[in-house]
Structure formats: structure tokens, C-alpha cells
Scaffold this active site. Sequence first.
Site, PDB file in Angstrom:
ATOM      1  N   HIS A 180      63.764  11.156 -48.438  1.00 10.36           N
ATOM      2  CA  HIS A 180      64.744  12.062 -47.819  1.00 10.36           C
ATOM      3  C   HIS A 180      64.955  13.270 -48.727  1.00 10.36           C
ATOM      4  O   HIS A 180      64.829  13.168 -49.942  1.00 10.36           O
ATOM      5  CB  HIS A 180      66.058  11.298 -47.608  1.00 10.36           C
ATOM      6  N   ASP A 306      70.007  13.297 -37.706  1.00  6.71           N
ATOM      7  CA  ASP A 306      70.552  13.767 -38.982  1.00  6.71           C
ATOM      8  C   ASP A 306      72.072  13.864 -38.924  1.00  6.71           C
ATOM      9  O   ASP A 306      72.673  14.747 -39.522  1.00  6.71           O
ATOM     10  CB  ASP A 306      69.942  15.106 -39.417  1.00  6.71           C
TER      11      ASP A 306
HETATM   12 MN    MN Z   1      69.259  13.792 -43.563  1.00  2.00          MN
END
Ligand code: MN
Length: 352
Positions: A180, A306
Site C-alpha cells: 500500500h 479506498d
Molecule cells: Mn488506501
Amino acid sequence: MSGHGFLRIAAEEAFAPAEVLDRYRKLIDAGTLNDPGFTSLMGFYLGSSPRARQVMGRMTDLGKLRLRDMDESGIAKQILSLTSPGVQVFDGATAVALAQSSNDQLAEAIRNHPGRFDGLAAVAPQDPPAAAKELERAVRRLGLKGAIVNSHTHGEYLDDPKFWDIFEAAAALDVPLYLHPNTPSPAMIAPLLERGLDGAIFGFAVETGMHMLRIVVSGVFDRFPRLRMVLGHLGEALPYWFFRIDFMHRAMVAANRYPTVKKLDRKPSDYLKENVWVTTSGMAWQPPILYCQSVLGADRVLYAMDYPYQFVPEEVKVTDDLPISDSDKKKLYQTNAEMVFSLAQPLVTNFA
Ligand code: MN
């Protein structure tokens, strides 16, 4: 939630225990950490702007508010992970302890809301053997589905063999490692920070795409051929570069220009196509989604929102409206995630 013949699974969704946020605040206030990206970005999100309050109000919630947002945007399941930069800004002992408590809280939320959440383990790369052990505990005892690492740890990258215990554990457990984004490491952030380009606008992709490439060219996938990794943001721009990366890597090996650039078993893009999956997090735009499906294959691209950083329910429609077959849409939203994260096969054992 369904009604289209598929469930929407979102694969890169953040949460944070209040304790972790408090520790971020203390670390920033102490002024001892050399990480300008973290100080700038987390300093903003711990502040009192409307944007920060909107995001952080949702970040700590693992119940009603989050489930309501999921229902309103048609998300059946979130695959949760501790928000970036996870425990990676802390000293080793603090990071190991916080990863454990955060994973325990994540597992509890998953148990409390059956079917709505799965999770990826936080680990502390500062202590690679402890990170490997925690990943094993998280998978075998807590039922988490893999691990997440938020790019650099105190400026260091996972291609350094001292971190390879983590890859070894992920490969042995047959679970993926999600790379990430993080803000760029202290050694490369200055020119990005000067123009406000350090974060999601571009710096995350510069940092994380480079990190993934370092892993590829270091030979990690030759050493661990079955290792699965996941990248957000449609592969942090790497799929667009395959041709040039392969051409130049071959040329550099032939020229013997760098002692650290070694011949690999396969082309760099082969690993990025066969060991790596990408998610659509933060990239609700049809052309690059279609491009990634064409270059990587429809089996390699997964949906992600997200949340709570990117919570724009209307964006789901962009993905719903992709001009692709129903079966490819089901892969994108549901079955690729079920496959990569082994969602259908609970691995929890009862020896706890
Ligand atoms: Mn993210």
C-alpha cells in the site's frame, strides 16, 4: 447490495484504532521522527479541517456508520487494513505491540459483523522475524487474509534481504502481501513536497511504484515464485511502463552497468503480470481500468474504493458502467478478490 449477479467487494479499505491515531499525534508533537511526508499528511488528517474530520470520523468506526456507508454505496464487503503508514513509523517494540492489538481489534470487528468484513494484518517490518510470526498468528488464529505493508519503513524498502522473512511467511501461508502507498521516503520527498505533490496526487505512486519495481528487480519473485502481491491505484502506474521497463532492464543487464542489476529468470513485466494483482482504489476512471484489464488480464484487476479517504458513492456507477461482459464485471467486483484473498476458505483453526 447485489441484484446484478455479483457482490461488490472493496479490497483496500482503511480503519484505525483511536490508540494508533493518538500515538501518531504524540509522535508528530515530539518532533523526533525524520519523516516529512508523514508529519505533513498525518498532521493534516489529525487536524480540524472539514475534510480531516469527515475522514477520521469514519476511520475509527467499525460498526454502524461504516456499514451504513457500505449499504448506501452498494458495497457488500470491505477488506479492511490499518491505515497507512500503519505501525511503520514507530520504534520496533511499539510497532510489534500495536500491530498485534490492531489485528486483534480487526478480527473482533470481522467476527461482530459476519460476512461484511475481512481483513489484512498489520505487521512491523522493523522486526522482520516478529512480523513473520504476527502474520502467521493473524492468518492461522485470527482468520485474516494476508498482510499489508505501507511502502517504506523508516526509509527502507522490502527488497533488502533483511526483510525477506516477511515474503517467506506470506508465501508459506499462501496469503498475499498488499503493498500500500506511503508518502515518499525522506530521501526522495523534498521536490514533491515543495509543490504539494507528495500525497495521493502523485507522490504515493512514485514511492510505491518504485518500491514494487525494487522488489521485482531484486529477484524476490525468483526466490519466492509463488508469492502473491497486490498493488492499489491500478498498479501505481507500472502497467503503463511495462514495455520500457523490460527493454531497459535487458539493456542494463547486457551492459553490466550496475553491480546490483542482475539477470532475472523472467522479464520484469512477467512478475508484475503473474505474481501481482492490482486494485482500482482511488481510480474511478474507465480508460485506465480497461487498459489494466487488457494488459494484465481480467483475472488480475480487483475493485477497491479506498474508504474512507475516497468515499464518493457515485463513483461505484463508473465501475458498474464499464463496457465489459457480466462475467468480467463479476471477476472485477467479486471473484478475483475471493481468489486472491482466499475468502471462500476460512483458515481459522481452533488451537487458540
Ligand atoms: Mn488506501
